[in-house]
Design a protein around this motif. Structure first.
Motif, mmCIF file in Angstrom:
data_model
loop_
_atom_site.group_PDB
_atom_site.id
_atom_site.type_symbol
_atom_site.label_atom_id
_atom_site.label_comp_id
_atom_site.label_asym_id
_atom_site.label_seq_id
_atom_site.Cartn_x
_atom_site.Cartn_y
_atom_site.Cartn_z
ATOM 1 N N GLU A 147 7.448 10.688 -7.017
ATOM 2 C CA GLU A 147 6.944 9.763 -6.245
ATOM 3 C C GLU A 147 6.688 10.371 -4.916
ATOM 4 O OE1 GLU A 147 7.436 5.359 -4.249
ATOM 5 O OE2 GLU A 147 8.123 5.748 -6.278
ATOM 6 N N LYS A 171 2.751 11.254 -3.020
ATOM 7 C CA LYS A 171 2.551 10.623 -1.748
ATOM 8 C C LYS A 171 1.994 11.838 -0.702
ATOM 9 C CE LYS A 171 5.648 6.643 -1.730
ATOM 10 N NZ LYS A 171 6.645 5.995 -1.151
ATOM 11 N N ILE A 189 2.157 1.498 -5.127
ATOM 12 C CA ILE A 189 2.519 1.934 -3.928
ATOM 13 C C ILE A 189 2.554 0.792 -2.654
ATOM 14 C CG2 ILE A 189 1.324 4.173 -4.484
ATOM 15 C CD1 ILE A 189 -1.179 3.057 -3.279
ATOM 16 N N ILE A 227 -0.668 1.191 2.006
ATOM 17 C CA ILE A 227 -1.395 2.398 1.454
ATOM 18 C C ILE A 227 -2.377 1.875 0.516
ATOM 19 C CG2 ILE A 227 -0.917 4.500 0.066
ATOM 20 C CD1 ILE A 227 1.784 4.510 1.228
ATOM 21 N N LYS A 228 -2.373 0.931 -0.419
ATOM 22 C CA LYS A 228 -3.467 0.630 -1.253
ATOM 23 C C LYS A 228 -4.725 0.078 -0.645
ATOM 24 C CE LYS A 228 -1.665 -1.278 -5.203
ATOM 25 N NZ LYS A 228 -1.129 -2.270 -5.980
#
Length: 243
Positions: free
Chosen positions: A176, A180, A207, A211-212
């Motif tokens: 992950e 990122k 996420i 961020i989305k």
């Protein structure tokens, strides 16, 4: 073969019936397997999109289409690098992943040829040709899509449960972080968002909400001309490129 089969020659992977993220904290093996199926479908949709749009691209959209295609390749390269350096070494403590790595090698030469041509088009050093694009795509997409389907059973929920679950959590966290920290957030993020069917898995990708939001509302505008070729808009609405 139906017209839809002609437009989309590569079939998607069937998803688990359990809603995605419903078991995130309860069943890491199920989560990881589902996660892989979802990102593989992103890749398959992109192969279908490049195939479908290649002969339709207008002269004024050729550079944007090449940029779009190069984004696709970057994402696939990054995904496989993460698998080979982070996930697979741990999986191999209990599982045989050698065939998966062999399959990665089987389509790299074809990907490299396609990438070289798209770079030439993008930099205005070669003329765009839709049929050549399809031929170069098919040379690597056929074995790639086969691999994307065949890899899912090798990382099924049942097989991943054979692994040490604390170790699985550790490498999942590392993977992950790898995702990122990838460069190209103004291309990778909107690419993923515009190749995912949110009706199937509305909470994916898993996420943080800020961020989305960035991936959907800010990132797409840097290379806005690319995403007209995606199967979905940044809002998740199905779309088709209009020549």
């Amino acid at each position: 073969m139906s017209s839809s089969d002609v437009e989309n020659p590569y079939p998607l992977i069937s998803l688990p019936t359990v809603p995605y993220l419903a078991f995130v904290n309860e069943d890491l093996a199920a989560y990881t397997s589902c996660e892989m199926a979802l990102i593989h479908n992103v890749f398959i949709r992109s192969m279908n999109s490049i195939w479908r749009n290649a002969p339709l691209v207008k002269p004024e959209d050729e550079i944007a289409f090449a940029g779009y295609s190069l984004c696709c390749l970057t994402l696939i390269h990054d995904h496989h690098h993460g698998e080979e350096t982070i996930l697979f070494p741990f999986f191999e403590t209990k599982l045989d992943m050698s065939h998966n790595v062999e399959q990665h090698e089987s389509f790299h030469a074809g990907m490299d040829a396609f990438e070289q041509y798209m770079n030439q088009v993008f930099n205005k050093k070669d003329k765009y040709d839709g049929e050549k694009t399809r031929a170069l795509l098919k040379a690597f997409a056929d074995p790639l899509v086969q691999h994307l389907h065949e890899e899912i059973p090798t990382i099924s929920e049942e097989r991943l449960k054979l692994l040490d679950q604390e170790g699985l959590q550790k490498v999942s966290d590392e993977f992950e972080e790898h995702i990122k920290n990838l460069p190209g957030k103004l291309t990778v993020f909107p690419f993923v968002m515009t190749h995912h069917n949110f009706e199937e898995a509305p909470n994916w990708p898993g996420i943080p909400a800020p961020i989305k939001w960035f991936a959907r509302n800010i990132a797409p505008f840097r290379h806005y001309s690319y995403w007209k070729f995606s199967p979905y808009t940044r809002a998740g609405v199905p779309q088709k490129y209009s020549p």
